[in-house]
Design an enzyme around this catalytic site. Structure first.
Site, PDB file in Angstrom:
ATOM      1  NE  ARG A 126      -1.771   3.463  -6.051  1.00 40.38           N
ATOM      2  CZ  ARG A 126      -1.033   2.379  -5.875  1.00 40.38           C
ATOM      3  NH1 ARG A 126      -1.111   1.389  -6.717  1.00 40.38           N
ATOM      4  NH2 ARG A 126      -0.212   2.280  -4.848  1.00 40.38           N
ATOM      5  CD  GLN A 162       1.411  -5.894  -7.494  1.00 38.09           C
ATOM      6  OE1 GLN A 162       2.631  -5.802  -7.551  1.00 38.09           O
ATOM      7  NE2 GLN A 162       0.789  -6.341  -6.407  1.00 38.09           N
ATOM      8  CB  SER A 163       2.459   1.591  -7.598  1.00 40.27           C
ATOM      9  OG  SER A 163       3.120   1.199  -6.412  1.00 40.27           O
ATOM     10  CG  ASP A 189       2.116  -7.495  -2.794  1.00 37.43           C
ATOM     11  OD1 ASP A 189       2.255  -8.667  -3.162  1.00 37.43           O
ATOM     12  OD2 ASP A 189       2.398  -6.518  -3.503  1.00 37.43           O
ATOM     13  CG  ASP A 226      -4.228  -6.477  -1.076  1.00 36.23           C
ATOM     14  OD1 ASP A 226      -3.988  -6.043  -2.218  1.00 36.23           O
ATOM     15  OD2 ASP A 226      -3.482  -6.282  -0.094  1.00 36.23           O
TER      16      ASP A 226
END
Length: 184
Positions: free
Chosen positions: A100, A52-53, A9, A7
């Site tokens: 997602r 990355q919404s 972030d 992942d």
């Protein structure tokens, strides 16, 4: 060459509840870049799988995202490593897409791109949805306590899931890299 899925972030760079929106805001967690180089030098292919919404929410655009990823790639290369690929989901939860996390669409795309199975590969994240995606795909879930990891660990303790019982827990990506180097 084994793939390790990471992942972004909270694992590689500092987490922000308001989204990391630019290359300037993209700040690596101490030791993460060196850890990625160590894993790469040990023969692992590093593949990033990140929600990355902020794209769908208009927090940043594709050029901003590419600039963040170029900064990350350059730092890893300068440290002697390589990122094999970066996969991202640009959607919000409300979009109900397949990519997602905790859905496995990003992992399916990685398998297709590399013509391999991710079964038994490590997948490192700091959120429950990372671990759930890993378990659903047959990966070995790894939780780092950086980013949202400490909260996730408390959630796992208070709301256990038998599918996540085998999750390995490390302080950060650097500690995981040391473990992976000893295990290979």
């Amino acid at each position: 060459m084994a793939i390790i899925v990471l992942d972004r972030d909270g694992v590689i760079n500092q987490h922000s509840d308001d989204h990391v929106r630019s290359a300037d805001e993209w700040i690596p967690i101490p030791g993460s870049i060196e850890a990625m180089a160590q894993l790469s030098q040990a023969g692992h292919q590093l593949v990033i799988a990140t929600n990355q919404s902020g794209l769908a929410l208009g927090q940043f655009d594709l050029d901003d995202l590419e600039a963040m990823h170029e900064k990350m790639r350059a730092l890893v290369e300068d440290a002697g490593g390589e990122i094999a690929a970066i996969f991202y989901c640009p959607h919000r939860d409300e979009d109900h897409c397949r990519c997602r996390k905790p859905n496995t669409g990003l992992l399916d795309a990685i398998e297709a791109e590399f013509d391999t199975s991710l079964h038994d590969c490590y997948m490192v994240g700091d959120r429950r949805k990372d671990l759930e995606a890993a378990a659903a795909k047959g990966c070995k879930p790894v939780l780092v306590k950086s980013g949202c990891g400490e909260r996730t660990l408390q959630d796992l303790i208070h709301n256990p899931d038998p599918h996540l019982a085998a999750t390995l827990v490390f302080e950060d990506l650097a500690q995981f890299a040391s473990f992976a180097a000893e295990s290979s």
